[in-house]
Design a protein around this motif. Sequence first.
Motif, mmCIF file in Angstrom:
data_model
loop_
_atom_site.group_PDB
_atom_site.id
_atom_site.type_symbol
_atom_site.label_atom_id
_atom_site.label_comp_id
_atom_site.label_asym_id
_atom_site.label_seq_id
_atom_site.Cartn_x
_atom_site.Cartn_y
_atom_site.Cartn_z
ATOM 1 N N ALA B 176 0.842 -1.206 0.000
ATOM 2 C CA ALA B 176 0.000 0.000 0.000
ATOM 3 C C ALA B 176 0.875 1.252 0.000
ATOM 4 O O ALA B 176 0.566 2.241 -0.669
ATOM 5 C CB ALA B 176 -0.924 -0.013 1.216
ATOM 6 N N ARG B 177 1.991 1.199 0.719
ATOM 7 C CA ARG B 177 2.891 2.355 0.779
ATOM 8 C C ARG B 177 3.513 2.605 -0.597
ATOM 9 O O ARG B 177 3.651 3.751 -1.028
ATOM 10 C CB ARG B 177 3.978 2.130 1.835
ATOM 11 N N GLU B 178 3.846 1.533 -1.292
ATOM 12 C CA GLU B 178 4.363 1.684 -2.654
ATOM 13 C C GLU B 178 3.323 2.361 -3.548
ATOM 14 O O GLU B 178 3.630 3.276 -4.298
ATOM 15 C CB GLU B 178 4.717 0.317 -3.257
ATOM 16 N N ILE B 179 2.091 1.892 -3.415
ATOM 17 C CA ILE B 179 1.030 2.471 -4.252
ATOM 18 C C ILE B 179 0.829 3.938 -3.888
ATOM 19 O O ILE B 179 0.629 4.791 -4.753
ATOM 20 C CB ILE B 179 -0.272 1.660 -4.097
ATOM 21 N N SER B 180 0.923 4.233 -2.601
ATOM 22 C CA SER B 180 0.747 5.615 -2.168
ATOM 23 C C SER B 180 1.814 6.512 -2.791
ATOM 24 O O SER B 180 1.530 7.629 -3.214
ATOM 25 C CB SER B 180 0.744 5.679 -0.638
ATOM 26 N N ALA B 181 3.047 6.011 -2.890
ATOM 27 C CA ALA B 181 4.109 6.808 -3.519
ATOM 28 C C ALA B 181 3.909 6.883 -5.029
ATOM 29 O O ALA B 181 4.098 7.939 -5.639
ATOM 30 C CB ALA B 181 5.475 6.197 -3.195
ATOM 31 N N LEU B 182 3.502 5.750 -5.611
ATOM 32 C CA LEU B 182 3.375 5.714 -7.067
ATOM 33 C C LEU B 182 2.223 6.585 -7.566
ATOM 34 O O LEU B 182 2.320 7.231 -8.595
ATOM 35 C CB LEU B 182 3.170 4.261 -7.538
ATOM 36 N N LEU B 183 1.106 6.583 -6.799
ATOM 37 C CA LEU B 183 -0.059 7.353 -7.233
ATOM 38 C C LEU B 183 -0.122 8.705 -6.550
ATOM 39 O O LEU B 183 -1.027 9.492 -6.810
ATOM 40 C CB LEU B 183 -1.349 6.563 -6.947
ATOM 41 N N ASP B 184 0.820 8.946 -5.633
ATOM 42 C CA ASP B 184 0.866 10.189 -4.871
ATOM 43 C C ASP B 184 -0.447 10.419 -4.113
ATOM 44 O O ASP B 184 -1.089 11.453 -4.244
ATOM 45 C CB ASP B 184 1.179 11.368 -5.817
ATOM 46 N N VAL B 185 -0.835 9.401 -3.348
ATOM 47 C CA VAL B 185 -2.026 9.517 -2.495
ATOM 48 C C VAL B 185 -1.649 9.107 -1.067
ATOM 49 O O VAL B 185 -0.604 8.496 -0.848
ATOM 50 C CB VAL B 185 -3.190 8.619 -2.993
ATOM 51 N N ASP B 186 -2.523 9.426 -0.122
ATOM 52 C CA ASP B 186 -2.177 9.192 1.281
ATOM 53 C C ASP B 186 -2.279 7.727 1.674
ATOM 54 O O ASP B 186 -3.095 6.976 1.128
ATOM 55 C CB ASP B 186 -3.104 10.010 2.200
ATOM 56 N N LEU B 187 -1.458 7.362 2.664
ATOM 57 C CA LEU B 187 -1.482 6.021 3.228
ATOM 58 C C LEU B 187 -2.190 6.095 4.577
ATOM 59 O O LEU B 187 -1.906 6.967 5.390
ATOM 60 C CB LEU B 187 -0.042 5.522 3.420
ATOM 61 N N LYS B 188 -3.168 5.174 4.780
ATOM 62 C CA LYS B 188 -3.856 5.134 6.081
ATOM 63 C C LYS B 188 -3.382 3.909 6.840
ATOM 64 O O LYS B 188 -3.595 2.783 6.386
ATOM 65 C CB LYS B 188 -5.373 5.028 5.870
ATOM 66 N N MET B 189 -2.747 4.136 7.991
ATOM 67 C CA MET B 189 -2.265 2.989 8.757
ATOM 68 C C MET B 189 -3.408 2.411 9.596
ATOM 69 O O MET B 189 -4.277 3.138 10.055
ATOM 70 C CB MET B 189 -1.115 3.414 9.667
ATOM 71 N N PRO B 190 -3.414 1.081 9.793
ATOM 72 C CA PRO B 190 -4.484 0.463 10.599
ATOM 73 C C PRO B 190 -4.428 0.947 12.051
ATOM 74 O O PRO B 190 -3.366 1.233 12.579
ATOM 75 C CB PRO B 190 -4.189 -1.029 10.500
ATOM 76 N N VAL B 191 -5.605 0.999 12.650
ATOM 77 C CA VAL B 191 -5.669 1.513 14.025
ATOM 78 C C VAL B 191 -5.354 0.415 15.038
ATOM 79 O O VAL B 191 -5.596 -0.766 14.789
ATOM 80 C CB VAL B 191 -7.049 2.111 14.362
#
Lengths: 362, 809
Positions: B176-191
Motif C-alpha cells: 500500500a505504501r508503494e502504491i501511495s508513492a506511485l499514485l501520490d495519495v495518502d497512506l492510512k495505517m491500521p488503528v
Amino acid sequence: MKEIERLKDISKGRDDLEQLLNNTLDIIKACEDLESVTKARISILGKKGTVAGIFKKIPEFPYKDRPLLGEFGNLLKKVAEQELDSKEKQIRAAIREKKLAGLAIDVTLPGRGKPLGRRHILNMTIREIVSIFLSLGYRVIHGPEVELDYYNFEALNTPTYHPARSLQDTFYFKRDDPVKDSRDDVLLRTHTSPVQVRVMESTKPPLYVISPGKAYRRDEIDATHSAVFHQVEGFAVDRGITMGDLKGTLEVFAKKLFGEEKSVRFRPHFFPFTEPSAEVDVSCFACDTAGCSLCKGVGWLEIMGCGMIDPNVFSYVGYDPEEYQGFAFGMGVERIAMMKHGIDDMRLFYENDVRFLRQFHV
Amino acid sequence: MKVSIEWLRDYVNFDLEPKKIAEILSMSGTSVERIIEQNVGVSGVVVARVVHLFPHPNTSNLKVAKVDDGERLREIVCGAPNLREGMLTALALPGARIQGFGSPIECASIRGVKSDGMLLSPSELGLSEDASTIAEIAGKVSPGERIENVVPFKDAILELEITPNRPDCMAIVGIAREISALLDVDLKMPVATFEETGPDINNLIAIEIQDKQGCPRYTARAVTDVRILPSPLWMQRRISACGLRPINNVVDITNYILLELGQPLHAFDLQLISGRKIIVRKARYGETITTLDGIERQLDSQTLLIADIEKPIAMAGVMGGENTEVTAATRNVVIESAHFDATSIFLTSKRLGIRTEASSRFERGTDPEGTAYAARRAASLMKQLAQGDIAKGEIDIYSRPWQEREIKLRGKKISVVLGIDIPAEKTRRVLERLGARVEGNDDLMVAAPSYRGDLEREIDLIEEIARIYGYDKIEDTLPPGGGIASGITRTQILTETLLDTLVAQGLTEVITYSFMRVSDLDIMRVPPEHVLRRIPVLLNPLSEAGEAVRTTLLPGILRVAQINQSRGIRSLALFEKGRVFYLDGESSVINEKDSLCIFLSGNVAPPSWIEEDRQCDFFDMKGLIENSFEFIGVRDLRFEKGSFPWLLEGRSASVLVGSREIGYAGQILPEIGESFDLDGEIYVAEMLIDWLADMPGETVQYRDVGRFPGVKLDIAILIDKSIEAGRVLSAILDSGAKHLRNVRLFDVYEGERIPEGKKSLAFSLEFASVRRTLTEDEAFLEVKKIIRVLQEKFGAVLRGKTPGAGENL
Ligand SMILES: [Zn+2]
C-alpha cells in the motif's frame, strides 16, 4: 525470292524446264542429312550435274532461245546453291542440337560432396549477441569458470549472508587444506559477472567489455533449468556514463537482436552489484504486449538484467565512484535462443541430437 | 507473496483495474507474476442462526437444524460436525444461486425429511478449501443479512515477486505504501487503540533475553479470557486469499497481522508456559522440540530458541511448538512480537531446511521499530474478535535500539546518475511518501524509515527516486565511448576460425556438461598417475555423474555419440571446444584450459547416388586436423606414433606443434567404445588449444610463386616396411635438392609384386625455378641427389626407371 519467280516465269509453258526446276527443288527439299546434301550438291551443281547439263544442251537450241536458257541455268545454279546452303545449315543446327540434348542432366539430382557441419546453436547465438556489441565498440574478454568466492560474491557486493545468496546455489570444490577465509573458497562461477571485477581490477577506464561464457548453478536439470548454462555479460565504465546510456545501449541491442519492430521496457529490479537495477523486457513475439500463453499473459518477455554498477563494486577495484560511473548487464543465452527459436526444453541444447543441431543456420 | 486488492484498499485509495495496478507495481520493481480474479457469484444466501438441533429420524449421520433466517424459522438437514445451537452460518434459501452449482438450490427431501434450504461450507462460499464444515460467521451480524454484505466476494489477488532487498514489501501495508508513492495519495495505517481491561502484564508473564545478539527486541502483550472461535468470515477470506489457512480467531489474528504489517507474531497459551517465564536463548545440545507441524526436531547450539523454565516452546522466528499451542481450551494468551537477527534466522532456516511465512520475513530483516505497534494491533483485534481483556502494559525489551541514519542526497548527483533532471519537489515528495524524513531544498538530508534497512547511501535513494518517478521517463542515450580499443583479440579470431574450418569440413559442434564421473577414467583405462587423474572434485555435486569437473572432453562426446547412435544416426562427425580443469600438481590450485575434441564414426558422407560409400578412417581425422591448423597458420603440426591407453595400439598418434605435444588422435579401443554402448570403428582426437594465445602474430610475407612451368617427375622406391613414410618425406625435403617445389606421396603398396618385408612408396616430385624454365636434365640431376640420400638413409631401392632418367641412374 525473285530468282525463283523468274525461273518460274521462264519455265512457264515449257514442260522440260518446269520439270527440271521442280525436280531440283524437290531433291534439295528431300535432303535429311549432310550426306544427302553432298549428294544433291554433286547431282545438281557437279560437273555432270543438272546445271552443267543445261549449259551443255544450250548449243542444241535455236539462237533466240539460248540467252533465256543461259539465264535459266545461271539462276537455277544460284537458287540451288542458296537452297543447299540453307539446308545444310538447317541440318547442322539440328545435329548440334541433338548432340547438346544428349549432354542434358537432371539438375535436380543432389549435389556431390559431404554436407557442412554446424556451430552449436548456443554458440551461434553468442556470436550474434557479441557481434552487435562489437559494432558498438565493445571488446571481448573471457574469464575463468572456476572462481574464488571473492570475485563471484564478495567483490560484487554480495557478502556471505546476503539474502541474494539464497537465490543461487553454488557448486564448491573439495579441498584438502581447510580454507581460513571464505573469500578463498573455490567454486564454479554462478554468473559471468566476476569478469567485471577481474577486468576492472587490472585495467583503467574507459572500459567497454562483453564477456560470454559458461556459468553453473546447483539446479536439478529439467526443461527450464540447467546446472550448466551460458551467459553474456557486458559492462561499460567511463566518465559521465548515465542510466540513460544504459537504456539507450540495451534498446539498440534488443532491437537489433529481436527486430526493430519490438518494444523494449526497463522494469526496476534488485541485483546486489548494480544500483539502480532493472530487468529488460521485449514485447512478446507472439502477441506484441496483448498477453498470450507464450508470455503467460504478461505481454512481455524478460531478456536480461542490468543496472548502474554499484559504487561498492568500484570501491573493491579502486575506482573513484565520483569520477567514474558505469553500467553492467547480463543475459542468459539459453533463454534467448529458446525465445528466438521457439525451443521449449533446455535439455535439447545439451543432448546434442545432430538432427536438432543441424536445423539452425546463420 | 499474494496480496488481496480488496484488502489493500483499507490503506490506500485507488480506483484502478487490477491489471492496471499490477502494471504500475511491476514497473516500479514489485513484479506481479499473476493476477487471480475472484468473483464468486452468490444470490439468495443470508446469514442464519441455528436455533435448535434435532437428530434426524432416519440416520445418525445427519441432523435437522431449526434456523432463523431473519424472517422465519426453517428446517434444514445438515451433517456438518461443527453444527451447534446458537451459531451464525450461511443459509442458501430455496432458489439461491451459487457459482459452481449448476442449478438453483431447491427444497429437497433428504432421507425422508424435507430440507428448506441448505447450509453452506466455506468451500462452497469460495472462502477456503474447507468443505467438511459449515461456514461460521462471527462478529456483529444479524440473521437475514445478505451474505454479500458480510463477505466481499469480488476481489483480485496479485501474486508478487518480492526482491530480497525489500522485506517491507512482504506486507499488505508495504505494498500500500508503494502504491501511495506511485499514485501520490495518502497512506492510512491500521488503528491499534484499545482500553486495557485486564490485569497487569507483569503479573502474568516475565521475559528474559539471554541472547541479545539474536534477539535485539522482544515485545509481549497478554490477553486474558479470550473466547476461541472461528474468526469472522472476512478475516478468514483475506487470510485464505493470501495463501494461509484459517484456524481460530487468535491464531488467525497473528497471521492476519503478519500479512498486514509483515511482523510475524506468535501466540502462546499462557497456561502452558511453565514458570510463567519466557526465555530467549540458544538451544542446548540434545534439546528437541515438536513444532506445530507435528515434527520432532533436533536442535543444535546455533538455533535461537524461545523457552520457558523447563522446555523449548518455539523455534524463534521459524515455528512455534505444539506444547504451548493455542487450542479451543485456551483462555489466556501471550502475544510475542519480536525482532530477531536476520542472519541467525537465515542460517537456522537453511540448516534445518524449514522456510515459513515467519522465517522468510525475519531472514530478510523486519522492522525493528514495528514490534510494539504490531503487538498492540493484535491485542486490539483479540479484544474485538475474541472478547478478551487486554492486560495492562506491555513488556518491551529493546536492547539494541535502532538508530536513524541521515543520508546526504545531492540534487546534482541525481541527474549525473540518471541522465535527466527531476524537479526537487518531486524528489522530496517521493521520499516522503516512502516514509522518509526529508530536510533541505536542493541538497537534501534524508532519514530513511526503520523498515527500509536497504536505504543506506545516496545511490540507494537515487534508485528509489528513479523507480517511483519511472524508468520510462529516463531518456535513451548512448555512452561517450570512442577512441578505445575494441574488437576481438587475435587468439579469439584464431580459435573461432579453427572451429569454423571444422564446420566447413562437415563437423557439427556439440556442447556437453562440464562435469565428469571419476569412473569414466577407469573405463578409459587411464593409469593412476596420469595427468587426467588430477581431477578437481566438487564438494556438493548434484549426482555421481557430476561429481567432478572434467579433465577431458572425451567421455562427454562419447555420450553424445551414443545418444545419436541409439537414434539410428551412425555416421557422426562431431567436435566440442570447452574448458578442461586440472589440479595443479601438489597445490590445490585449479587450472583451466581450452580443449578441442573431435569424434568420427561411420561413413564419411551420407549415401549418395553418385559416389561410393566410404568408412571414415584415421587419415580423415588427420587430414581435417591438418587442414584446420594450416588454415590458421600453424606451421609445424606433426603426428608421431604414440601410445594412449584408450586408443588402439598402432592406430594412435601424438599430435605435436613443434616440440609441444598438444594431444592425441587415433582409433578408440573397441572395448571402450562398447562400454559407452558404441559400435563400429571410432576415431577420436583431443588437443589442448590454450597455446594459440602464444602463437606469434606474424603477417605473411609474399613469396614469388613463379611464372615458369615446372618439371614433374615420378619415382617409386622399395624400402623396409617398418620405415615411416613421414621420415622418407622429410628426408626428401631435407635432401638439399635444388628447385624442389613440391613433393607428393601418391602411392603406397605392399603385396605380391614386391619382396616380403618391403613396401613401395611412389612420389611425384615437382621442380621449378622462379627465374627461368628448368630443363628436364637439370631436374634429373636433382632427382639423382634425392635417390642417393634415400639409398644412404633407408637402403631404398629404385623401382623401375624414372621416365627420362636414362642410364645415368
Ligand atoms: Zn504474448
